[in-house]
Design an enzyme around this catalytic site. Structure first.
Site, PDB file in Angstrom:
ATOM      1  N   ARG A  37      -3.952   2.077   1.221  1.00  0.00           N
ATOM      2  CA  ARG A  37      -4.156   0.636   1.150  1.00  0.00           C
ATOM      3  C   ARG A  37      -5.552   0.248   0.703  1.00  0.00           C
ATOM      4  NH1 ARG A  37      -1.916  -1.682   6.251  1.00  0.00           N
ATOM      5  NH2 ARG A  37      -0.975   0.352   6.314  1.00  0.00           N
ATOM      6  N   THR A  38      -6.570   0.933   1.159  1.00  0.00           N
ATOM      7  CA  THR A  38      -7.924   0.539   0.785  1.00  0.00           C
ATOM      8  C   THR A  38      -8.170   0.773  -0.710  1.00  0.00           C
ATOM      9  OG1 THR A  38      -8.682   1.042   3.008  1.00  0.00           O
ATOM     10  CG2 THR A  38     -10.378   0.838   1.336  1.00  0.00           C
ATOM     11  N   LYS A  92     -20.355  20.231  -0.078  1.00  0.00           N
ATOM     12  CA  LYS A  92     -20.675  18.814   0.060  1.00  0.00           C
ATOM     13  C   LYS A  92     -21.961  18.330  -0.604  1.00  0.00           C
ATOM     14  CE  LYS A  92     -18.240  19.638   4.051  1.00  0.00           C
ATOM     15  NZ  LYS A  92     -18.490  20.217   5.348  1.00  0.00           N
ATOM     16  N   ARG A 114     -15.250   6.412  -0.503  1.00  0.00           N
ATOM     17  CA  ARG A 114     -14.806   6.788   0.851  1.00  0.00           C
ATOM     18  C   ARG A 114     -15.099   8.266   1.027  1.00  0.00           C
ATOM     19  NH1 ARG A 114      -9.300   5.307   3.967  1.00  0.00           N
ATOM     20  NH2 ARG A 114     -10.510   3.409   4.187  1.00  0.00           N
ATOM     21  N   HIS A 161     -17.076   0.714   7.934  1.00  0.00           N
ATOM     22  CA  HIS A 161     -16.036   0.356   6.965  1.00  0.00           C
ATOM     23  C   HIS A 161     -16.175  -1.160   6.772  1.00  0.00           C
ATOM     24  CE1 HIS A 161     -12.415   0.191   4.771  1.00  0.00           C
ATOM     25  NE2 HIS A 161     -11.562   0.707   5.613  1.00  0.00           N
TER      26      HIS A 161
END
Ligand code: NCD
Length: 323
Positions: free
Chosen positions: A69-70, A97, A119, A147
């Site tokens: 959804r985001t 990372k 994200r 968020h």
């Protein structure tokens, strides 16, 4: 098309280059974003849907974590503003990372994107990226940290129903420890004068939670007494190492929202959940689908408007300024 520009666009003064967290925003910044989002929400319900404010601008959605959804919401927001969107999904397990993040930043800089929506499963990774890229960065969720667009869309949804945020009693319930949604909402709601309670089993409360100025409850009935808004959170099992709850059944019995517990809140209390929901775990299906009490579908709708407002202010108005 420019005739359809929301009024609030005339008085934009957003003094930030990035949107990394609600903690960095003032009450005025939040009000500006909510007012502009409100105009976009009305616009999205009317005939004008597609603008050309971001024509020639490129928005990159860079997601190191699964999201439906985001990501879709940001994509739709950018497209409704006339921008070009590129989606990049990165398999987190496949990367080293720190090194890769910097490499990614270099690659993106070379592409001259105008906004980067990120994200990432680690708190702080989005900040790091923001330091390395030349464009505006929007935090679409970093680990258990923040968020910000979720808190903005929650506030917009509440404000449209209750006509204010100031003075409201809001209960945030469930997995507070792992929730970036809870953290961003606590900052935002308090900045706007609402009072926030958190309700959770002791194992799902972060250690320094009282330092955030919230009232803490471990019992749903006591915590829900007299609240205006009940915000439920998903049990974030992907962030749990070890056992935090005895069983899903027992969790629902003590901390799941059903009509019996909801009866302790104000009679006109409204129900929210950022999604995705675990029905029957943190929320009863009938409560979640109650058209008179549940704002869950409207939260999704407001999400597009809020992301339009954020992309608008960042790409058009603040791109050249220092953060
Ligand atoms: C939230 C998230 O990803 O932090 N969901 C969302 O943005 N729609 C909450 C959650 O995953 O439970």
């Amino acid at each position: 098309m420019t005739a359809a520009l929301p009024d609030a666009a005339d008085r934009l003064d957003f003094p930030h280059r990035h949107l990394l967290g609600i903690e960095d925003l003032s009450r005025d910044d939040i009000t500006l974003l909510l007012d502009l989002s409100d105009s976009y929400a009305d616009g999205n319900r009317s005939a004008w849907r597609k603008l050309d404010l971001l024509r020639g601008h490129t928005v990159i959605n860079l997601f190191f974590e699964e999201s439906t959804r985001t990501r879709t919401s940001f994509e739709l927001a950018a497209k409704r503003l006339g921008g070009d969107v590129i989606n990049i999904a990165v398999q987190h397990s496949a990367i080293k990372k720190g090194e890769t993040l910097i490499d990614t930043a270099m690659t993106l800089n070379a592409m001259h994107a105008d906004a980067l929506v990120v994200r990432h499963p680690q708190a702080g990774a989005v900040h790091l990226l923001a330091e390395k890229v030349n464009c505006s960065v929007v935090n679409a969720g970093d680990g258990s940290h923040e968020h910000p667009t979720q808190a903005l869309l929650d506030a917009l949804t509440i404000r449209r129903h209750k006509k204010r945020l100031e003075g409201l009693e809001v209960a945030i319930c469930g997995d507070i420890a792992h929730s970036r949604v809870a953290r961003s909402n606590i900052y935002l709601l308090q900045a706007m004068g609402a009072r926030v309670r958190v309700i959770a089993p002791p194992t799902l409360l972060p250690p320094a939670i009282d330092r955030l100025g919230v009232e803490v409850f471990t019992d749903m009935r006591a915590g829900l007494a007299g609240v205006d808004i009940v915000m439920m959170l998903r049990l974030q099992r992907e962030r749990m190492q070890g056992t935090y709850v005895p069983s899903v059944r027992e969790y629902f019995r003590y901390w799941g929202l059903d009509y019996e517990k909801l009866a302790y809140a104000k009679p006109d209390a409204l129900i929210m959940h950022p999604g995705p929901m675990n029905r029957g775990v943190e929320i009863d299906t009938a409560v979640a689908d109650d058209i008179d009490r549940s704002l869950i579908r409207e939260q999704v709708e407001m999400g597009v408007a809020v992301r339009m407002a954020c992309l608008d202010v960042l790409t058009r108005h603040a791109g050249h300024r220092a953060n």
